[in-house]
Design a protein around this motif. Structure first.
Motif: not given
Length: 226
Positions: A52-54, A5-8, A64-71
Motif C-alpha cells: 500500500l505504501a508503495l 487509476a493505479i498501475k504497478a 519497478g515503478r508505480v503510476e497513479l492517474l497516469g503520473a
C-alpha cells in the motif's frame, strides 16, 4: 472504458536484514481502473502495508515503478510526490491520526484549508461530511471526547474532504469492535460510491474483501489478483 487509476509494473521491495537483504515483494503487477475497489489480503507480515505504501508513493520500490492517474511516481522526489498526493489521494489508517487539539470540524477542515479552499465553502463541506457519517451533533468535540468509532468516522470524513480520486485504507477497522467496524465500512463504501473514488483497502477480513470489486492476495511476496 474506465481509465487506469493505479498501475504497478514489476514492483519489488527488499530491505536490509543484518548483512543480508530480505525480499518483501517481488514482481508485483497491478492494473486498477478508475472507480474500482480492490482488497489486498494476506497473512500478518505478508507485505500488505508495504505494498500500500508503495502504491501510494509513501515509499519507493527497489525495482519497478508505480503510476497513479497516469503520473510516474518514480520521476518525482519526496516533496513532489507529497504535493501531487495532496490534491488527489486520501488515506484512512487503523490509528485514526487525528490532531488531538482540534475539534472534529477542524480536523476535517484542515486538508481543505491546506488545499486553499474558500473558507466558507470549506466549512460547509466539512459539516456536510460529518453529518453524512452521523456526527453532525459532535462537530465541536475533540478526539479525546469521541469514541474509537467516532474518531474513525471523523478520519473518514477528513479523507473524503478534498474529494480524492484514490483512497487508500490500511486496516481501517483494526482498532474497533465488530459492530462499530461494520458501521464504519458501510460508511466507507457509501462515501466511495457517492464520490466515485478508486478504493484500495488492506484487510485481513475476508467478508470485507468480498465487498470489493476485486481481491488481490499476497503470498511469499507475490501478488495474485482475482
Amino acid at each position: 472504458m474506465s481509465s487506469p487509476a493505479i498501475k504497478a509494473i514489476d514492483l519489488a521491495k527488499t530491505v536490509a536484514s543484518g548483512d543480508k537483504r530480505l525480499s518483501i515483494l517481488e514482481a508485483v503487477e497491478l492494473d486498477l481502473n478508475t472507480g474500482d475497489s480492490l482488497a489486498i489480503v494476506g497473512t500478518s507480515g505478508s507485505g500488505k502495508s508495504t505494498l500500500l505504501a508503495l502504491l501510494a508513493g509513501l515509499d519507493l520500490p527497489t525495482r519497478g515503478r508505480v503510476e497513479l492517474l497516469g503520473a510516474d511516481l518514480s520521476g518525482m522526489d519526496e516533496d513532489e510526490r507529497a504535493a501531487w498526493r495532496a490534491a488527489r489521494v486520501g488515506f484512512v489508517f487503523q490509528s485514526f491520526q487525528l490532531l488531538a487539539g482540534l475539534s472534529a470540524l477542524d480536523n476535517v477542515l484542515l486538508p481543505l484549508e491546506l488545499a486553499g479552499s474558500d473558507p466558507a465553502t470549506a466549512r460547509t463541506t466539512a459539516r456536510t461530511l460529518l453529518e453524512q457519517v452521523g456526527l453532525g451533533h459532535r462537530i465541536a468535540h475533540t478526539p479525546r471526547q469521541l469514541s474509537g468509532g467516532e474518531q474513525q468516522r471523523v478520519a473518514l470524513a477528513r479523507a473524503f474532504a478534498c474529494r480524492p480520486q484514490i483512497l487508500f485504507a490500511d486496516e481501517p477497522t483494526g482498532n474497533l469492535d465488530r459492530a462499530t467496524g461494520a458501521a464504519i465500512i458501510d460508511q466507507l463504501f457509501a462515501l466511495n460510491a457517492d464520490q466515485q473514488t478508486t478504493l484500495v483497502l488492506v484487510t485481513h477480513d475476508e467478508g470485507l474483501a468480498a465487498r470489493c470489486d476485486r481481491t488481490a492476495r499476497l503470498s511469499d511476496g507475490r501478488l495474485h489478483v482475482q
